[in-house]
Write a protein that holds these residues in place. Structure first.
Motif, PDB file in Angstrom:
ATOM      1  N   ALA A  45       0.804  -1.049   0.324  1.00 15.35           N
ATOM      2  CA  ALA A  45      -0.542  -0.084   0.141  1.00 15.35           C
ATOM      3  C   ALA A  45       0.951   0.956   0.226  1.00 15.35           C
ATOM      4  N   ILE A  46       1.885   1.415   0.780  1.00 15.62           N
ATOM      5  CA  ILE A  46       2.280   2.697   1.308  1.00 15.62           C
ATOM      6  C   ILE A  46       3.418   2.325  -0.606  1.00 15.62           C
ATOM      7  N   TYR A  47       3.846   1.247  -0.984  1.00 13.68           N
ATOM      8  CA  TYR A  47       5.198   1.819  -2.180  1.00 13.68           C
ATOM      9  C   TYR A  47       4.511   1.551  -3.263  1.00 13.68           C
ATOM     10  N   ALA A  48       2.997   1.443  -3.789  1.00 14.11           N
ATOM     11  CA  ALA A  48       2.199   1.066  -4.756  1.00 14.11           C
ATOM     12  C   ALA A  48       1.409   2.580  -4.996  1.00 14.11           C
ATOM     13  N   SER A  49       0.912   3.791  -3.873  1.00 16.88           N
ATOM     14  CA  SER A  49       0.294   4.939  -3.048  1.00 16.88           C
ATOM     15  C   SER A  49       2.555   5.575  -3.921  1.00 16.88           C
ATOM     16  N   ARG A  50       3.295   5.547  -3.632  1.00 21.31           N
ATOM     17  CA  ARG A  50       4.522   6.419  -3.672  1.00 21.31           C
ATOM     18  C   ARG A  50       4.726   6.781  -5.354  1.00 21.31           C
ATOM     19  N   ILE A  62       3.322  -3.594 -10.576  1.00 26.97           N
ATOM     20  CA  ILE A  62       3.504  -5.131  -9.278  1.00 26.97           C
ATOM     21  C   ILE A  62       2.754  -4.638  -8.575  1.00 26.97           C
ATOM     22  N   ASN A  63       3.468  -3.491  -7.775  1.00 27.01           N
ATOM     23  CA  ASN A  63       3.020  -3.251  -6.619  1.00 27.01           C
ATOM     24  C   ASN A  63       1.895  -2.357  -6.402  1.00 27.01           C
ATOM     25  N   ILE A  64       0.312  -2.399  -7.413  1.00 26.02           N
ATOM     26  CA  ILE A  64      -0.494  -1.481  -7.151  1.00 26.02           C
ATOM     27  C   ILE A  64      -1.096  -3.029  -7.226  1.00 26.02           C
ATOM     28  N   VAL A  65      -0.921  -4.385  -8.351  1.00 26.45           N
ATOM     29  CA  VAL A  65      -1.768  -5.354  -8.019  1.00 26.45           C
ATOM     30  C   VAL A  65      -1.865  -6.270  -7.546  1.00 26.45           C
TER      31      VAL A  65
END
Length: 214
Positions: A45-50, A62-65
């Motif tokens: 959640a943190i790194y997808a948002s960033r 990939i992080n979002i998925v």
């Protein structure tokens, strides 16, 4: 090669999450240990948002998925996870514990950022929580008395999904810490694969009824 290994890791971990969703609904339980699930969701959640706020990369997509898949796995945890705990754990205690676990997971991830910065933090946090997850999968197998709520596909895909970034950030980036922790993950992951193979061939006991620990 680095891009290839990044894609391999992304595909392998996506397989882990998809099969965890399938197995979770099939066996009516959470297929990923609670503490590992909390740390993974916080990380993603943190790194997808960033990534969305700055510039999307392959890893960002990939992080979002992964974060979206984790939302479904979290649902299986809240829907079925209480049955894995002792009978004295009430519904209120279960949700209170889950909230504390979630807040702690986000706090830990942000502390990594505060200590190491946005670039090294996700690597260090990811490998350390990955090692924790490797141990927790074995503990889950033991506490459940077998492979209920787990699958060989999850075990193998997790190993591959961890081995690929170990090569990227450990070998190619010349990080002894990541290479060492990644190697330890492989040892635990291979042991877990062995347990799942043992269960598959019928040499381990049948799964225990709910009531163990997460």
């Amino acid at each position: 090669m680095i891009l290839f290994l990044t894609v391999v890791s992304g595909i392998a971990w996506t397989i882990v999450y998809i099969d965890a969703i399938r197995v979770g609904f099939r066996d009516r339980t959470n297929a990923i240990p609670a503490a590992a699930l909390a740390l993974n969701f916080a990380w993603e959640a943190i790194y997808a948002s960033r990534s969305v706020a700055t510039a999307l990369s392959v890893q960002g997509v990939i992080n979002i998925v992964w974060a979206l898949a984790d939302v479904v796995i979290l649902y299986t945890f809240f829907r079925f996870g209480r049955a894995e705990l002792p009978a004295w754990v009430t519904r209120k205690l279960f949700f209170g514990w889950a909230l504390l676990l979630g807040v702690t997971a986000f706090a830990v991830q942000l502390l990594f950022v505060a200590e190491f910065g946005w670039d090294p933090a996700p690597r260090y946090a990811a490998f350390l929580q990955n090692l924790l997850m490797s141990g927790l999968f074995i503990a889950m197998f033991v506490s459940r008395g077998g492979s209920r709520g787990q699958s060989l596909l999850i075990a193998v895909a997790k190993w591959i999904g961890t081995l690929a970034p170990t090569l990227v950030f450990g070998w190619y980036a010349n990080s002894m810490l990541i290479l060492g922790v990644g190697a330890l993950c492989s040892i635990f992951d291979l042991a877990y694969i062995g347990l799942m193979l043992r269960a598959r061939t019928g040499r381990s006991g049948e799964a225990a009824a709910p009531g163990g620990t997460l």
